[in-house]
Design a protein around this motif. Structure first.
Motif, PDB file in Angstrom:
ATOM      1  N   ASN A  26       0.816  -1.212   0.000  1.00 49.31           N
ATOM      2  CA  ASN A  26       0.000   0.000   0.000  1.00 49.31           C
ATOM      3  C   ASN A  26       0.855   1.269   0.000  1.00 49.31           C
ATOM      4  O   ASN A  26       0.696   2.138  -0.855  1.00 49.31           O
ATOM      5  N   SER A  27       1.800   1.337   0.936  1.00 50.52           N
ATOM      6  CA  SER A  27       2.580   2.576   1.021  1.00 50.52           C
ATOM      7  C   SER A  27       3.762   2.601   0.047  1.00 50.52           C
ATOM      8  O   SER A  27       4.256   3.675  -0.294  1.00 50.52           O
ATOM      9  N   ASP A  28       4.221   1.419  -0.403  1.00 51.73           N
ATOM     10  CA  ASP A  28       5.323   1.381  -1.377  1.00 51.73           C
ATOM     11  C   ASP A  28       4.829   0.766  -2.684  1.00 51.73           C
ATOM     12  O   ASP A  28       5.457  -0.111  -3.252  1.00 51.73           O
TER      13      ASP A  28
END
Ligand code: ZN
Ligand code: ZN
Length: 143
Positions: A26-28
């Motif tokens: 999700n964040s990367d």
């Protein structure tokens, strides 16, 4: 996703120093997708091989002509007594090429190692005695 140098088995966990990178999808997102694409490309270009049990490829088991043929093309597999990687089974050469080159700087035939060359289990081994007792006895019978 975790990308790591560690082989996912007990020996690496207990005895090796390893490093890994955690990628959060999700964040990367971008890195994650690139990594997935790379993994797919590695899988696509890989050749599949059939794994065989050690016992099927024992050296002196010559009975039928068919088995003899198999024997000649299939080299029995062993383990490097230092890093546990799979190598050709040969008690006279129980190290992979990397570990052998390190061992060869000192050439101590009694330098203690942790892995049985034949079965890959933990054992007190060395260049002189690269197999645990059970495997040494099996090997003697085959000679
Ligand atoms: Zn090795
Ligand atoms: Zn063994």
């Amino acid at each position: 996703m975790v990308i790591t140098s560690m082989n996912m088995y007990e020996f690496s966990e207990k005895t090796n120093r390893e490093m890994g990178v955690l990628i959060d999808r999700n964040s990367d997102k971008e890195i994650y997708e690139k990594a997935v694409a790379e993994v797919k490309s590695i899988i696509d270009s890989a050749e599949s091989i059939t794994l065989m049990k050690d016992e099927r490829v024992s050296i002196n088991k010559v009975t039928t002509k068919k088995e003899t043929t198999i024997k000649n093309v299939t080299k029995p597999r062993g383990y490097c007594i230092r890093c546990q990687n799979r190598i050709t089974y040969n008690p006279d050469r129980p190290y992979c090429s990397d570990c052998f080159s390190i061992w060869a700087q000192y050439e101590n035939p009694e330098y203690p190692e942790n892995v049985c060359h034949r079965c890959g289990e933990y054992a007190d081994t060395s260049m002189d005695y690269p197999q645990d007792k059970k495997c040494y006895n099996l090997w003697k019978k085959e000679l």
